[in-house]
Design a protein around this motif. Sequence first.
Motif, short mmCIF file in Angstrom:
data_model
loop_
_atom_site.label_atom_id
_atom_site.label_comp_id
_atom_site.label_asym_id
_atom_site.label_seq_id
_atom_site.Cartn_x
_atom_site.Cartn_y
_atom_site.Cartn_z
N GLU A 342 21.57 -15.51 -0.97
CA GLU A 342 22.74 -14.72 -0.56
C GLU A 342 22.33 -13.64 0.45
O GLU A 342 23.03 -13.41 1.45
CB GLU A 342 23.38 -14.06 -1.79
CG GLU A 342 24.60 -13.21 -1.44
CD GLU A 342 25.15 -12.46 -2.63
OE1 GLU A 342 26.31 -12.72 -3.01
OE2 GLU A 342 24.42 -11.62 -3.20
N GLU A 345 21.80 -15.18 3.81
CA GLU A 345 23.08 -15.57 4.42
C GLU A 345 23.83 -14.36 4.98
O GLU A 345 24.40 -14.43 6.07
CB GLU A 345 23.95 -16.27 3.36
CG GLU A 345 25.30 -16.73 3.88
CD GLU A 345 26.14 -17.37 2.80
OE1 GLU A 345 27.37 -17.39 2.95
OE2 GLU A 345 25.56 -17.85 1.79
N ASN A 362 26.37 -11.40 -5.57
CA ASN A 362 25.35 -11.69 -6.57
C ASN A 362 24.54 -10.45 -6.90
O ASN A 362 24.14 -10.23 -8.05
CB ASN A 362 24.42 -12.81 -6.09
CG ASN A 362 25.03 -14.18 -6.28
OD1 ASN A 362 25.09 -14.71 -7.38
ND2 ASN A 362 25.51 -14.77 -5.19
#
Length: 506
Positions: A342, A345, A362
């Motif tokens: 995450e 990204e 997250n």
Amino acid sequence: MATYFLQFFSSMAFATIVLGFLVMFFVWRFLMNQRRNSNSPPAVPGLPLIGNLLQLKAKKPHQTFAKWAETYGSIYTIRTGASSVVVLNSAELAKEALVTRFSSISTRKLTNALTLLTADKTMVAMSDYGEFHKMVKQYILASVLGTNAQKRNRCHRDTMIENTTNCLHTNVRENPLHPVNLREIFKKELFRLALKQALGKDVESIYVEELGTELSKQEMFDVLVVDPMMGAIEVDWRDFFPYLRWVPNKSMEMRIKRMATRKFAVTKAMIQDQKKRIASGEVIDCYLDFLLSEAKTLKDEQITMLVWEAIIESSDTTLVTTEWAMYELAKNPKYQDRLYREIQEICGSEKITEGHLPHLQNLSAVFHETLRKHSPVPIIPLRYAHEDTQLGGYRIPAGSEIAINIYGCNMDKKEWDEPEEWKPERFLVKGNGSIDLFQTMAFGGGRRVCAGALQAMLNSCTAIGRFVQEFQWRLKEGEEEDVDTVQLTTHKLQPMQAIITPRDGA
């Protein structure tokens, strides 16, 4: 002889009548008490005089309370010597106590140790709700913990994170196979941050005239943070038997008084040092400067206590939450990898900053799940019912103490599936939804909600994100089951030992 027997039987008859009246009186009192207490919460059976004290001797009351909730329900009463304590073990009851019934139970009930260490409630977190509390809470929000203050102090937090990750990289270069002690590194940087926010600058050492000695950075940390934290959980048996307060407990009294005197002297010396800088014309943007210029009605002793409070509270709970989060991530590679992907990204080649946090779901889930399982404050400091009230549909008489077991709320099987497991996905939200910051009750609620909630989230989430972004973490062999905590707290007893490996490009 006949007269003697007549007098004897007359006396016996009179005694029987009196005894009968006494029996009837006590039966009437018993029935009245039963009627009055018929709507009271269930009571955990205990022993005469001492009540349930022996059942709490393991010094993990939050765990014992949660276990009792499985038998007696989420609200019940216990006896701790002379006191009756109502224990709450569900989020619904906690919110009722903190919000709906707040006006009836807004008074703090402090132990002897806390009364000394807080100078009889002369601080934001421990003061009774009233004009003083509202005033000093507004001061710390305006200068340190509020949204605007957080924006002004962001440079200090960025420096703290950068210094911590640099220290971790240095440790890996010098001892690549040796486990790192994250706690030791991170606590130093959090302490520096606390000093900058409270006093305007980092302090490497300070001469304390009242103690006649110069203290190093570590000694200052021990006096201002470690010793008071340990003193706060000192148990004085007289707390449970107020009618025996006249009985001396010299060793305990002297130990706590020494802690209180030393931390007051050190804080006072720091303040005097910073006053000289301010008097020289140096512009300082810090909590002390704000208090000296705005808080005209406060006495010097009160200002000293408020500055100390800003230091200790910025140095402790964030450390506890961050260390437990990294322990869980190192123990669970699946979640660590999910968080790292995450971060890649969202951030790409950029280092995580506070600006990225709203987009890292997250990371937010990891933070909140850690707060749930490892509540930094497992039991909210006791409140006192100063008038008759109700909780959970039960009658709570004036004079009762109220213990809100945050740990029990977060281990409630009716509320959480497999509460003993660490599962961040509980807090993953869809779309643009946001997590209720008080779902875990870690920051309290209502008018006494924790003023430092925003700073704790920014510090801890940014640190966790950067640690995972720059290193892969795995626990040292044998660390998986090392989850013991310090007495009445959820502080990890032993520092986490982890092997860290720099990620590519870090």
